[in-house]
Write an enzyme that holds these catalytic residues in place. Structure first.
Site, PDB file in Angstrom:
ATOM      1  N   GLY A  16       0.783  -1.231   0.000  1.00 44.08           N
ATOM      2  CA  GLY A  16       0.000   0.000   0.000  1.00 44.08           C
ATOM      3  C   GLY A  16       0.808   1.269   0.000  1.00 44.08           C
ATOM      4  O   GLY A  16       0.294   2.335   0.368  1.00 44.08           O
ATOM      5  N   SER A  17       2.072   1.219  -0.452  1.00 40.84           N
ATOM      6  CA  SER A  17       2.861   2.458  -0.437  1.00 40.84           C
ATOM      7  C   SER A  17       2.324   3.466  -1.448  1.00 40.84           C
ATOM      8  O   SER A  17       2.348   4.671  -1.200  1.00 40.84           O
ATOM      9  CB  SER A  17       4.349   2.178  -0.669  1.00 40.84           C
ATOM     10  OG  SER A  17       4.589   1.771  -1.988  1.00 40.84           O
ATOM     11  N   ASN A  18       1.821   2.983  -2.589  1.00 44.58           N
ATOM     12  CA  ASN A  18       1.216   3.917  -3.544  1.00 44.58           C
ATOM     13  C   ASN A  18      -0.078   4.490  -2.978  1.00 44.58           C
ATOM     14  O   ASN A  18      -0.356   5.678  -3.132  1.00 44.58           O
ATOM     15  CB  ASN A  18       0.925   3.223  -4.887  1.00 44.58           C
ATOM     16  CG  ASN A  18       2.135   3.234  -5.788  1.00 44.58           C
ATOM     17  OD1 ASN A  18       2.508   4.267  -6.327  1.00 44.58           O
ATOM     18  ND2 ASN A  18       2.772   2.077  -5.938  1.00 44.58           N
ATOM     19  N   ASN A 111      -4.184   2.451 -13.593  1.00 45.05           N
ATOM     20  CA  ASN A 111      -3.282   1.498 -12.942  1.00 45.05           C
ATOM     21  C   ASN A 111      -1.860   2.027 -13.056  1.00 45.05           C
ATOM     22  O   ASN A 111      -1.556   2.808 -13.957  1.00 45.05           O
ATOM     23  CB  ASN A 111      -3.372   0.138 -13.641  1.00 45.05           C
ATOM     24  CG  ASN A 111      -2.504  -0.912 -12.970  1.00 45.05           C
ATOM     25  OD1 ASN A 111      -2.386  -0.945 -11.731  1.00 45.05           O
ATOM     26  ND2 ASN A 111      -1.874  -1.765 -13.750  1.00 45.05           N
ATOM     27  N   HIS A 113       2.050   0.516 -13.359  1.00 44.66           N
ATOM     28  CA  HIS A 113       2.786  -0.728 -13.620  1.00 44.66           C
ATOM     29  C   HIS A 113       4.288  -0.421 -13.553  1.00 44.66           C
ATOM     30  O   HIS A 113       4.728   0.592 -14.094  1.00 44.66           O
ATOM     31  CB  HIS A 113       2.407  -1.263 -15.010  1.00 44.66           C
ATOM     32  CG  HIS A 113       3.051  -2.569 -15.321  1.00 44.66           C
ATOM     33  ND1 HIS A 113       2.567  -3.772 -14.840  1.00 44.66           N
ATOM     34  CD2 HIS A 113       4.170  -2.871 -16.031  1.00 44.66           C
ATOM     35  CE1 HIS A 113       3.357  -4.744 -15.253  1.00 44.66           C
ATOM     36  NE2 HIS A 113       4.331  -4.232 -15.977  1.00 44.66           N
ATOM     37  N   ASP A 154      -2.689  -4.526 -18.689  1.00 43.71           N
ATOM     38  CA  ASP A 154      -1.668  -3.528 -19.033  1.00 43.71           C
ATOM     39  C   ASP A 154      -1.774  -3.009 -20.468  1.00 43.71           C
ATOM     40  O   ASP A 154      -0.767  -2.700 -21.102  1.00 43.71           O
ATOM     41  CB  ASP A 154      -0.245  -4.113 -18.837  1.00 43.71           C
ATOM     42  CG  ASP A 154      -0.032  -4.654 -17.440  1.00 43.71           C
ATOM     43  OD1 ASP A 154      -0.609  -4.076 -16.495  1.00 43.71           O
ATOM     44  OD2 ASP A 154       0.698  -5.644 -17.291  1.00 43.71           O
TER      45      ASP A 154
HETATM   46  C1  GRF Z   1       3.906  -1.292  -7.438  1.00 47.16           C
HETATM   47  O1  GRF Z   1       5.160  -1.729  -7.837  1.00 47.16           O
HETATM   48  C2  GRF Z   1       3.061  -1.029  -8.641  1.00 47.16           C
HETATM   49  O2  GRF Z   1       3.800  -0.645  -9.752  1.00 47.16           O
HETATM   50  C3  GRF Z   1       2.430  -2.373  -8.909  1.00 47.16           C
HETATM   51  O3  GRF Z   1       2.222  -2.937  -7.645  1.00 47.16           O
HETATM   52  C4  GRF Z   1       3.140  -2.395  -6.716  1.00 47.16           C
HETATM   53  C5  GRF Z   1       2.342  -1.884  -5.552  1.00 47.16           C
HETATM   54  O4  GRF Z   1       3.182  -1.513  -4.488  1.00 47.16           O
HETATM   55  N1  GRF Z   1       1.238  -2.258  -9.702  1.00 47.16           N
HETATM   56  P1  GRF Z   1       2.560  -0.884  -3.182  1.00 47.16           P
HETATM   57  O5  GRF Z   1       1.611  -1.904  -2.571  1.00 47.16           O
HETATM   58  O6  GRF Z   1       1.836   0.361  -3.597  1.00 47.16           O
HETATM   59  O7  GRF Z   1       3.716  -0.590  -2.285  1.00 47.16           O
END
Ligand code: GRF
Length: 202
Positions: A16-18, A111, A113, A154
């Site tokens: 969940g870092s994003n 999304n 990627h 994708d």
């Molecule tokens: C990221 O590398 C993103 O590119 C991919 O999944 C990963 C998610 O990472 N789709 P996080 O859970 O957001 O840390």
């Protein structure tokens, strides 16, 4: 001028870092979106703790494997309906997105990627597998791509890409970390631009 905020849901299965970067962006900037919900298929995912940390509603639709059954699709559709969702950000969501959802939100599901699509996308190309292949093929540049979600993995229109150099000493782990840092910057910005376009009816 931003007249209202678009209601965004984040769908994620992992750390969940994003998700956290998107939430923080929405708090720290006068963003055109607000994160009103987090949807996961994994009750043990780190993203569940992120939802708690920021007091964001979190819904879990547990699953076996990658595919959806009718019940899970119905639950998902009901959840987005009750949350009043207007746009969706996938952030490491490791499940197929049902066509019902894609049809309900045309061009409004995004999304990120961890490669320069169309390279290293498609089935089986996720997480560390992507970075292993990039290094194996001796690519000198990699990065991340924000794209619109279509029913094929994708495959939708690419909206933004970040670039990083692949160093001689690079390992899949160091490359993954480097790319993740760039994701945290570009993804919230792209979502913000898309939200503004939705507000303007574009
Ligand atoms: C990221 O590398 C993103 O590119 C991919 O999944 C990963 C998610 O990472 N789709 P996080 O859970 O957001 O840390």
């Amino acid at each position: 001028m931003i007249t209202r905020k678009i209601r965004l849901a984040i769908m994620a299965s992992g750390k969940g870092s994003n998700a956290e970067a998107i939430i923080k962006f929405s708090f720290e900037n006068n963003a055109a979106f607000e994160v009103v919900g987090i949807i996961t298929n994994n009750p043990k995912a780190g993203v569940v703790d992120i939802a708690k940390k920021y007091s964001i509603r979190c819904e879990c639709i547990p699953s076996d494997g990658m595919t959806n059954n009718i019940e899970s699709t119905i639950s998902l559709m009901q959840i987005v309906e009750t949350m009043g969702i207007e746009m969706i950000a996938l952030a490491g969501y490791l499940r197929m997105i049902p066509n019902e959802l894609i049809n309900k939100f045309p061009n409004k599901i995004y999304n990120i990627h961890p490669s320069l699509l169309p390279k290293y996308g498609g089935k089986g190309m996720y997480g560390i597998h992507v970075h292993k292949k990039v290094i194996e093929n001796r690519e000198q540049i990699s990065g991340s791509s924000v794209h619109i979600v279509e029913s094929e993995y994708d495959s939708g229109k690419i909206l933004c890409q970040s670039l990083v150099c692949v160093e001689e000493s690079e390992t899949p782990t160091t490359l993954s970390e480097k790319i993740l840092q760039t994701e945290h910057i570009i993804y919230p910005l792209v979502l913000n631009e898309q939200a503004k376009q939705i507000i303007c009816g574009l």
